[in-house]
Design a protein around this motif. Structure first.
Motif, short mmCIF file in Angstrom:
data_model
loop_
_atom_site.label_atom_id
_atom_site.label_comp_id
_atom_site.label_asym_id
_atom_site.label_seq_id
_atom_site.Cartn_x
_atom_site.Cartn_y
_atom_site.Cartn_z
N ASP A 222 32.61 -5.87 59.21
CA ASP A 222 32.50 -4.42 58.99
C ASP A 222 33.77 -3.68 59.41
O ASP A 222 34.10 -2.65 58.82
CB ASP A 222 31.29 -3.84 59.75
N TRP A 223 34.46 -4.19 60.41
CA TRP A 223 35.69 -3.55 60.90
C TRP A 223 36.92 -3.95 60.09
O TRP A 223 38.03 -3.56 60.42
CB TRP A 223 35.93 -3.90 62.36
N GLY A 224 36.74 -4.81 59.07
CA GLY A 224 37.87 -5.27 58.29
C GLY A 224 38.71 -6.32 58.99
O GLY A 224 39.89 -6.49 58.70
N GLU B 223 25.97 -14.33 64.67
CA GLU B 223 25.66 -13.45 63.53
C GLU B 223 26.15 -12.03 63.79
O GLU B 223 26.73 -11.39 62.91
CB GLU B 223 24.14 -13.41 63.29
N LEU B 224 25.89 -11.52 64.98
CA LEU B 224 26.28 -10.16 65.33
C LEU B 224 27.80 -9.99 65.32
O LEU B 224 28.33 -8.99 64.80
CB LEU B 224 25.71 -9.78 66.70
N ILE B 225 28.52 -10.96 65.88
CA ILE B 225 29.97 -10.90 65.92
C ILE B 225 30.55 -10.96 64.51
O ILE B 225 31.45 -10.20 64.15
CB ILE B 225 30.54 -12.05 66.80
N ARG B 226 30.04 -11.86 63.69
CA ARG B 226 30.51 -11.97 62.31
C ARG B 226 30.32 -10.64 61.57
O ARG B 226 31.23 -10.16 60.89
CB ARG B 226 29.78 -13.09 61.57
N THR B 227 29.16 -10.04 61.71
CA THR B 227 28.88 -8.77 61.04
C THR B 227 29.81 -7.67 61.53
O THR B 227 30.40 -6.94 60.73
CB THR B 227 27.41 -8.37 61.26
N ALA C 31 18.69 -13.26 80.63
CA ALA C 31 19.27 -12.49 79.53
C ALA C 31 20.76 -12.33 79.78
O ALA C 31 21.25 -12.55 80.89
CB ALA C 31 18.61 -11.12 79.42
N TYR C 32 21.47 -11.95 78.73
CA TYR C 32 22.89 -11.67 78.88
C TYR C 32 23.24 -10.52 77.94
O TYR C 32 22.53 -10.22 76.99
CB TYR C 32 23.76 -12.90 78.57
N ALA C 33 24.35 -9.87 78.25
CA ALA C 33 24.83 -8.77 77.41
C ALA C 33 26.12 -9.23 76.74
O ALA C 33 26.99 -9.83 77.38
CB ALA C 33 25.08 -7.53 78.25
N LEU C 34 26.24 -8.92 75.46
CA LEU C 34 27.42 -9.24 74.66
C LEU C 34 28.01 -7.93 74.18
O LEU C 34 27.29 -7.09 73.63
CB LEU C 34 27.01 -10.11 73.48
N ARG C 35 29.30 -7.74 74.42
CA ARG C 35 29.97 -6.51 73.98
C ARG C 35 31.20 -6.90 73.17
O ARG C 35 31.92 -7.84 73.53
CB ARG C 35 30.39 -5.68 75.18
N LEU C 36 31.43 -6.16 72.10
CA LEU C 36 32.62 -6.36 71.27
C LEU C 36 33.14 -5.00 70.87
O LEU C 36 32.37 -4.13 70.47
CB LEU C 36 32.26 -7.19 70.03
N GLU C 37 34.45 -4.81 70.99
CA GLU C 37 35.05 -3.54 70.61
C GLU C 37 36.50 -3.74 70.21
O GLU C 37 37.12 -4.77 70.54
CB GLU C 37 34.95 -2.52 71.74
N ALA D 174 37.94 -9.73 59.22
CA ALA D 174 37.39 -11.03 58.87
C ALA D 174 38.35 -12.17 59.19
O ALA D 174 37.92 -13.31 59.44
CB ALA D 174 37.01 -11.07 57.39
N HIS D 175 39.64 -11.90 59.24
CA HIS D 175 40.63 -12.95 59.51
C HIS D 175 40.59 -13.47 60.96
O HIS D 175 41.18 -14.50 61.25
CB HIS D 175 42.04 -12.47 59.15
N VAL D 176 39.88 -12.79 61.86
CA VAL D 176 39.74 -13.30 63.23
C VAL D 176 38.31 -13.74 63.54
O VAL D 176 38.01 -14.09 64.68
CB VAL D 176 40.23 -12.28 64.29
N VAL D 177 37.46 -13.74 62.52
CA VAL D 177 36.06 -14.11 62.74
C VAL D 177 35.94 -15.51 63.32
O VAL D 177 35.24 -15.72 64.32
CB VAL D 177 35.23 -13.98 61.44
N ASP D 178 36.60 -16.50 62.74
CA ASP D 178 36.42 -17.87 63.21
C ASP D 178 36.83 -18.04 64.67
O ASP D 178 36.12 -18.67 65.45
CB ASP D 178 37.20 -18.85 62.33
#
Length: 119
Positions: A25-27, A17-21, A53-59, A29-33
């Motif tokens: 938001d960053w425009g 869910e977080l990655i999709r959002t 626990a784990y940490a997830l980072r996306l940038e 959507a074509h790499v979401v899948d």
């Protein structure tokens, strides 16, 4: 964006869910899948083997989507040949097939599995 998530099975769907959002938001959507599949595999490994626990980072980094999953588990993931009869064990093969680049980095208190996808 960086998120700290509990290492429970429901954390996998929350990570998606977080990655999709974020990507939408960053425009991007074509790499979401592609990114959802990669993150699902990496987070599932973190839940299974990584600790509480784990940490997830996306940038966005240098024209790519860069992501990483940190967990405090001791074992290092490794790419292995898939057993055609096995019901698991293909996650890193999937990551390698989809990501433009990926790898594993040991840290003092665990490991980071990272990936890069070019939009």
């Amino acid at each position: 964006m960086e998120y700290l998530l509990p290492s429970v099975p429901s954390g996998v769907s929350r990570a998606r869910e977080l990655i999709r959002t974020d990507l939408t938001d960053w425009g991007l959507a074509h790499v979401v899948d592609d990114c959802l599949l990669i993150v699902s595999e990496l987070v599932t490994n973190a839940v299974r083997y990584g600790g509480s626990a784990y940490a997830l980072r996306l940038e966005k980094r240098e024209g790519q989507v860069y992501g990483e999953v940190f967990d405090p588990g001791e074992g290092m993931p490794r790419l292995r040949p898939a057993d055609m009869d096995a019901i698991s064990g293909r996650g890193l093969q999937i990551v390698g097939a989809i990501a433009d680049d990926w790898g594993v980095t040991a840290t003092d208190n665990g490991k980071v599995v990272w990936f890069a996808v070019t939009p």
